[in-house]
Design a protein around this motif. Structure first.
Motif, PDB file in Angstrom:
ATOM      1  N   VAL A 182     -21.707   6.106  37.974  1.00 28.74           N
ATOM      2  CA  VAL A 182     -23.034   6.467  37.109  1.00 28.74           C
ATOM      3  C   VAL A 182     -22.854   6.786  35.884  1.00 28.74           C
ATOM      4  O   VAL A 182     -22.020   7.839  35.604  1.00 28.74           O
ATOM      5  N   THR A 183     -23.269   6.221  34.837  1.00 30.50           N
ATOM      6  CA  THR A 183     -23.090   6.740  33.444  1.00 30.50           C
ATOM      7  C   THR A 183     -24.620   6.695  32.931  1.00 30.50           C
ATOM      8  O   THR A 183     -25.451   5.957  33.069  1.00 30.50           O
ATOM      9  N   VAL A 218     -21.283  -0.043  26.443  1.00 27.79           N
ATOM     10  CA  VAL A 218     -21.463  -0.291  27.996  1.00 27.79           C
ATOM     11  C   VAL A 218     -20.382  -1.326  28.352  1.00 27.79           C
ATOM     12  O   VAL A 218     -20.497  -2.412  28.132  1.00 27.79           O
ATOM     13  N   PRO A 219     -19.228  -0.813  29.205  1.00 32.10           N
ATOM     14  CA  PRO A 219     -18.567  -2.044  29.680  1.00 32.10           C
ATOM     15  C   PRO A 219     -19.196  -2.928  30.831  1.00 32.10           C
ATOM     16  O   PRO A 219     -19.296  -2.595  31.739  1.00 32.10           O
ATOM     17  N   LEU A 220     -18.988  -4.080  30.554  1.00 30.24           N
ATOM     18  CA  LEU A 220     -19.782  -5.102  31.294  1.00 30.24           C
ATOM     19  C   LEU A 220     -18.439  -5.976  31.554  1.00 30.24           C
ATOM     20  O   LEU A 220     -18.469  -6.821  30.924  1.00 30.24           O
ATOM     21  N   PRO A 221     -18.020  -6.123  32.729  1.00 28.78           N
ATOM     22  CA  PRO A 221     -17.009  -7.209  33.256  1.00 28.78           C
ATOM     23  C   PRO A 221     -17.561  -8.628  32.892  1.00 28.78           C
ATOM     24  O   PRO A 221     -19.084  -8.791  33.233  1.00 28.78           O
ATOM     25  N   ALA A 222     -16.746  -9.416  32.418  1.00 26.88           N
ATOM     26  CA  ALA A 222     -17.505 -10.783  32.040  1.00 26.88           C
ATOM     27  C   ALA A 222     -17.954 -11.631  33.227  1.00 26.88           C
ATOM     28  O   ALA A 222     -18.947 -12.397  32.799  1.00 26.88           O
ATOM     29  N   LEU A 242     -31.640   1.372  19.116  1.00 30.43           N
ATOM     30  CA  LEU A 242     -31.149   2.297  19.790  1.00 30.43           C
ATOM     31  C   LEU A 242     -30.321   1.628  21.095  1.00 30.43           C
ATOM     32  O   LEU A 242     -29.262   2.062  21.557  1.00 30.43           O
ATOM     33  N   VAL A 243     -31.396   0.602  21.706  1.00 27.49           N
ATOM     34  CA  VAL A 243     -30.720   0.031  22.979  1.00 27.49           C
ATOM     35  C   VAL A 243     -29.554  -0.781  22.600  1.00 27.49           C
ATOM     36  O   VAL A 243     -28.520  -1.022  23.253  1.00 27.49           O
ATOM     37  N   ARG A 244     -29.481  -1.532  21.497  1.00 24.47           N
ATOM     38  CA  ARG A 244     -28.695  -2.583  21.008  1.00 24.47           C
ATOM     39  C   ARG A 244     -27.174  -1.900  20.667  1.00 24.47           C
ATOM     40  O   ARG A 244     -26.174  -2.132  21.237  1.00 24.47           O
ATOM     41  N   ARG A 245     -27.232  -0.776  19.898  1.00 23.55           N
ATOM     42  CA  ARG A 245     -26.069   0.239  19.654  1.00 23.55           C
ATOM     43  C   ARG A 245     -25.304   0.658  21.167  1.00 23.55           C
ATOM     44  O   ARG A 245     -24.300   0.659  21.247  1.00 23.55           O
TER      45      ARG A 245
END
Length: 278
Positions: A254-255, A31-35, A23-26
């Motif tokens: 916030v998401t 989730v957009p994480l800037p490099a 569930l967490v991996r999916r």
């Protein structure tokens, strides 16, 4: 297949559906994480340790620090995120101290960092710190009075949020302007974001005035610890900022994502039963 084996298969299907690791991996895949973003991980709840371990598998050394609070005996194997055990369902000083550290981590986050918040059932009791001069003993006494008087969870949360350090969107406020991504395992029917662990990253629609009115409805104002009544009265007069509301700019960054709930487990069990012909 015997009825016993079928029942076991249905049970196993429900457990597999509730496994937090996939569930967490999916969820993190979306989730957009800037490099260049540094990721801090905080959280609370009986499953938050397992959630943190799963997050470490995905994010690895991108996690710069972190702390999650779990119920006694609910530890997981984590390397970069520190786990702290605390009392549940009765809050204790360990949870209070850990929650203050969580707020400090959130406040340290810069605008180009990311705060990953991992929340599951039990998160509210595990992060109980009040706003001074209200003490944990004051909150415990107030909670006992309200429960004995017949207050429901929404009424109880309305009062608790206005005496708390993290609840009612105040963790999100502490992290601003850093982006906050909260992954939530819901144990509440309907998945209301403001009720799951008392909504540390969700807007709060209740007010100081409503909290006071709830105490009055149950004729508790005179028996509630004075520190709580004084805080609510000051808030009603506008001397203390309200908890963040839906229109607050804080929530632009916030998401909140519910990654699992009761329905997911029930549906998996039902699907397995149908597959087996029951």
């Amino acid at each position: 297949m015997s009825l016993r084996r079928a029942a076991r298969a249905v049970f196993d299907a429900a457990l597999q559906a509730a496994d937090v690791h996939p569930l967490v991996r999916r969820a993190l895949a979306d989730v957009p994480l800037p490099a260049t973003a540094r990721v801090s991980v905080v959280g609370a709840g009986k499953a938050s340790g397992a959630m943190a371990a799963a997050a470490e598998q995905v994010l690895g050394d991108r996690i710069v620090d972190g702390l999650v609070v779990v119920k006694d005996g609910y530890r997981a194997d984590t390397r970069r995120v520190r786990l702290v055990e605390a009392g549940h369902p009765v809050p204790d000083a360990r949870g209070e101290a850990a929650a203050r550290e969580i707020r400090t981590i959130a406040e340290r986050a810069a605008a180009d960092d990311v705060l990953l918040v991992l929340v599951s059932g039990g998160g509210s009791a595990l992060t109980p710190p009040p706003v001074p001069p209200v003490t944990l003993a004051d909150k415990q006494a107030m909670t006992g009075l309200m429960l004995a008087a017949g207050a429901n969870i929404n009424q109880l949360n309305a009062v608790r949020k206005h005496c708390s350090l993290l609840k009612g969107g105040q963790l999100a406020r502490a992290a601003a302007p850093a982006p906050v991504h909260a992954l939530l395992l819901s144990d509440v029917i309907g998945d209301p974001l403001d009720v799951i662990a008392s909504g540390p990253t969700a807007p709060d629609v209740s007010t100081f005035a409503e909290a006071l009115a709830i105490l009055d409805r149950f004729d508790l104002r005179s028996r509630t610890p004075p520190s709580i009544v004084e805080r609510l009265q000051r808030g009603q007069r506008g001397e203390i900022p309200e908890t963040p509301k839906p229109a607050d700019p804080v929530f632009r960054h916030v998401t909140n994502t519910v990654i699992g709930n009761n329905r997911l487990v029930v549906d998996a069990a039902a699907d397995e039963a149908v597959r087996l012909g029951y």
